[in-house]
Design an enzyme around this catalytic site. Structure first.
Site, PDB file in Angstrom:
ATOM      1  CD  GLU A  97      -2.796   1.214   2.477  1.00  0.00           C
ATOM      2  OE1 GLU A  97      -2.750   0.279   3.298  1.00  0.00           O
ATOM      3  OE2 GLU A  97      -3.597   2.148   2.559  1.00  0.00           O
TER       4      GLU A  97
ATOM      5  CE  LYS B 210      -6.097  -0.447   1.840  1.00  0.00           C
ATOM      6  NZ  LYS B 210      -6.750  -1.082   2.977  1.00  0.00           N
TER       7      LYS B 210
END
Ligand code: 13P
Length: 339
Positions: A177, A219
């Site tokens: 992420e 992500k």
């Protein structure tokens, strides 16, 4: 590393119509959410709130996995049954946030580096034994007229790559992420430029670290206007610019893309995901959600910390999960928000 097992876990997490619930708020962050309903931040309150979400009837139709905080992975429900056991019975995959938060990055004012690599191999071993099959590490990238620096992008993507390689070694699918924050007055073009730089560094670092791309989930933030930008890009523009950037920067082998909501309203986060599926019928990767606030905000409000309102909280959570599931097929409409 068991490559087929990793790829198969990644595939289950992005199964058609399903996405992830991010419920891995640190004690400090969940405390801020509880403040909005005037609830004291005790271990019991955290348990009761998360138990409400995890035991929502039918949620496993739309939710493939839940990202947990260390406390919750070890926690039991009010009936004494561990949350992990409850999830496994419902066919929901437990995941774990393993980073230790973002700290000031030395020599780079206004920038942060995510910590948590030291001792990570042993922590991952324990998390696997406790039932976790995927993990999350979040890097934070601030945007201003001069930020981010290359130093910040290199340091954070290097850490993400080292984390991802360690996860795969331990049979755990890493959610990678790199969050370019929405905070600030920057334009959507600036967000696109910074997100492109971050993703380019990231995939270079992942390749150098020998990470198997089929066994990760990315992500990312969407390509979106800064919160304080006077000109807010519309839903179609966000969808279009996000996907076109990803087609240029995210390898087709990546196991899946699961968006963060990052402070978007719950309805906009759903509408954006939906528009991507409406506008792009054939994409190289499954495109799904891993929302925290956008899945939880209505639920926490409806619950308000009151045992008598648990059903209302569950209903609100189930509704958002269902609408985001519909968005995965491009079948969400604003009319579905009513009722
Ligand atoms: P938000 O969807 O609230 O951004 O949370 C997702 C997440 O896991 C951030 O790390």
């Amino acid at each position: 590393m068991n490559a087929p097992e990793l790829a198969s876990t990644a595939l289950s997490l992005v199964a058609p119509g399903k996405g992830l619930l991010a419920a891995d708020e640190s004690h400090a962050t969940i405390g801020k959410r509880f403040d909005t309903i005037g609830l004291a931040n005790s271990e019991t309150a955290r348990r009761d709130y998360r138990e409400m979400l995890f035991t929502t009837p039918g949620a496993s139709e739309y939710i493939s996995g839940v990202i947990l905080y260390d406390e919750t992975l070890r926690q039991k429900g009010a009936d004494g049954v561990p949350f992990v056991t409850k999830m496994q019975k419902a066919g929901v995959i437990p995941g774990i946030k393993v980073d230790l938060g973002a700290k000031d990055l030395a020599a780079c004012p206004g920038e942060q580096i995510t910590e948590g690599l030291d001792g990570l191999r042993d922590r991952l071993k324990e998390y696997y034994a406790l039932g976790a099959r995927f993990a999350k590490w979040r890097a934070v990238i601030n945007v201003s007229a001069t930020l981010p620096s290359e130093t910040c992008l290199i340091a954070n993507t290097e850490a993400l790559a080292r984390y991802a390689a360690l996860c795969q070694e331990q049979g755990i699918v890493p959610i990678v992420e790199p969050e370019v924050l929405m905070d600030g007055s920057h334009s959507i073009s600036r967000c696109e430029e910074v997100t492109g730089r971050a993703l380019t560094h990231l995939f270079n670092k992942l390749r150098e670290a020998r990470v198997q791309l089929e066994g990760i989930l990315l992500k990312p933030n969407m390509v979106i206007s800064g919160k304080l930008c006077k000109e807010q890009a519309d839903v179609q523009t966000v969808a279009d610019r996000t996907i076109r950037l990803f087609l240029r920067t995210v390898p087709a082998a990546v196991g899946g893309i699961v968006f963060l909501s990052g402070g978007q309203s719950d309805e906009l986060a759903t509408a954006h995901l939906n528009a991507m599926h409406v506008q792009f019928k054939s994409l190289p990767w499954p495109l799904s959600f891993s929302y925290g606030r956008a899945l939880q905000a209505p639920a926490i409000k409806a619950w308000a910390g009151k045992p008598s309102q648990v059903e209302a909280g569950r209903k609100a959570f189930a509704k958002r999960a269902q609408l985001n599931s519909a968005a995965r097929f491009g079948k969400y409409t604003a009319a579905m928000e009513k009722g």
